[in-house]
Design an enzyme around this catalytic site. Structure first.
Site, PDB file in Angstrom:
ATOM      1  N   SER A  62       0.797  -1.232   0.000  1.00  0.00           N
ATOM      2  CA  SER A  62       0.000   0.000   0.000  1.00  0.00           C
ATOM      3  C   SER A  62       0.826   1.276   0.000  1.00  0.00           C
ATOM      4  CB  SER A  62      -0.940   0.008   1.203  1.00  0.00           C
ATOM      5  OG  SER A  62      -0.221   0.143   2.412  1.00  0.00           O
ATOM      6  N   LYS A 140       0.568   4.087   6.908  1.00  0.00           N
ATOM      7  CA  LYS A 140      -0.097   4.907   5.892  1.00  0.00           C
ATOM      8  C   LYS A 140       0.401   6.342   6.041  1.00  0.00           C
ATOM      9  CE  LYS A 140      -2.962   1.412   4.966  1.00  0.00           C
ATOM     10  NZ  LYS A 140      -2.767   0.558   3.776  1.00  0.00           N
TER      11      LYS A 140
END
Length: 259
Positions: A62, A140
C-alpha cells in the site's frame, strides 16, 4: 639493655601493603557480571523500544514505491520515532504506523504460539524488540486531521482538504481519472472518488501512497469512525528506512497542504 626496638605480631603472618592492595583490586569474575550486563541491556532495550523508537517490518504494497512491501521483494525495515507525538499531533504528510482498529483487523491472524511457554517467551521477546508485537500494525500517510473535511476529486483528480487540492508528489500509482469520461460526475465513475468526510477531533484520515492498492480510510469509510484512526492508535512517525542497505535513507513527510 638491648637497643633493638620491640616488634608486635609475627611479620611472617601479617599481610603486607602490597598484598592488601592486590586483594582490593582483584577484578570481579566476568561470568558473575554477565547476568547483570544482560539485564541492563534488556531494560535499556525495553525503554528504547517503548518510549523512543522501534524498527518495524510491515509487509504491504500500500505504500509503494515510498516503502517496499511488494510480494517477492525485500520489505523495508523502518525506524518509527515515538517521542514527537508526545508533544504534538501527526501532521498532513506524515507517514505513521498505527494499530488497526477492530474494523481494520478482521483478517488479522495472531503470530503467537498456542504453547503457553513459547507464547510467554514470545511476549518477553516482544517487550525488548526481539519479536514483533502481536497486533495489526499498519503504515499509511496522514492526509487530513481532526476538524478537516476531505474528499476526492477536483477537475484534475486531486484530493481536496477543506476545498484546497493537495500536492502529492509521492503518489505514483492511482486509479484512472479522465475528465469528461471517467471522473466523479460521469456514468463511468473513477475509483478515486470519495467523500466528503469530516474527520472527528482526535482522529486522522490516512491513505496509502499506492492509491490503487491500499485498503485505507476510503475502504473503511462505512465503519463507526468513517474510516478515520484515533490518535490513541498512532504508534509513531516513520522517519527512516534502516534495511535493506540499498534503500537506507529518510522517509519524506512533505507539507502537502502548503501551510
Amino acid at each position: 639493655m638491648s637497643s633493638e626496638s620491640e616488634t608486635t605480631g609475627d611479620p611472617a603472618v601479617a599481610p603486607t601493603t602490597t598484598d592488601a592492595t592486590k586483594q582490593e583490586k582483584k577484578p570481579r569474575s566476568f561470568l558473575r557480571e554477565l547476568p547483570i550486563l544482560i539485564l541492563v541491556a534488556l531494560v535499556l532495550s525495553f525503554l528504547l523500544q517503548t518510549f523512543i523508537a522501534r524498527v518495524y517490518l510491515i509487509p504491504s504494497e500500500s505504500m509503494e514505491p515510498t516503502l517496499h512491501g511488494c510480494a517477492g521483494c525485500t520489505g523495508d525495515r523502518i525506524v518509527v520515532e515515538k517521542i514527537g507525538y508526545h508533544f504534538g499531533e501527526p501532521q498532513p504528510g506524515d507517514v505513521v504506523v498505527f494499530r488497526g482498529p477492530d474494523s481494520w483487523s478482521q483478517d488479522f491472524v495472531s503470530t503467537r504460539s498456542s504453547n503457553v511457554v513459547v507464547r510467554g517467551a514470545q511476549e518477553l521477546g516482544s517487550l525488548v524488540g526481539l519479536v514483533p508485537p502481536d497486533e495489526n500494525d499498519l503504515v499509511k500517510r496522514v492526509i487530513a486531521t481532526g476538524g478537516q473535511t476531505v474528499e476526492c476529486c477536483d477537475e484534475q483528480g486531486r484530493i481536496l482538504v477543506d476545498g484546497t487540492p493537495l500536492d502529492e508528489p509521492y503518489v505514483v500509482m492511482d486509479f484512472p481519472f479522465v475528465p469528461g469520461s471517467q471522473a466523479c460526475d460521469t456514468a463511468l465513475k473513477s475509483a478515486r472518488c470519495f467523500g466528503p468526510v469530516t474527520v472527528p477531533d482526535g482522529h486522522v484520515w490516512v491513505m496509502g501512497d499506492n492509491r490503487s492498492n491500499s485498503a485505507d480510510s476510503r475502504y473503511h469509510v462505512g465503519d463507526d469512525m468513517q474510516g478515520t484512526i484515533p490518535l490513541d492508535n498512532v504508534i509513531g512517525k516513520a522517519v527512516f528506512i534502516a534495511l535493506p542497505p540499498s534503500r537506507i535513507g529518510s522517509i519524506s513527510s512533505p507539507d502537502i497542504q502548503g501551510k
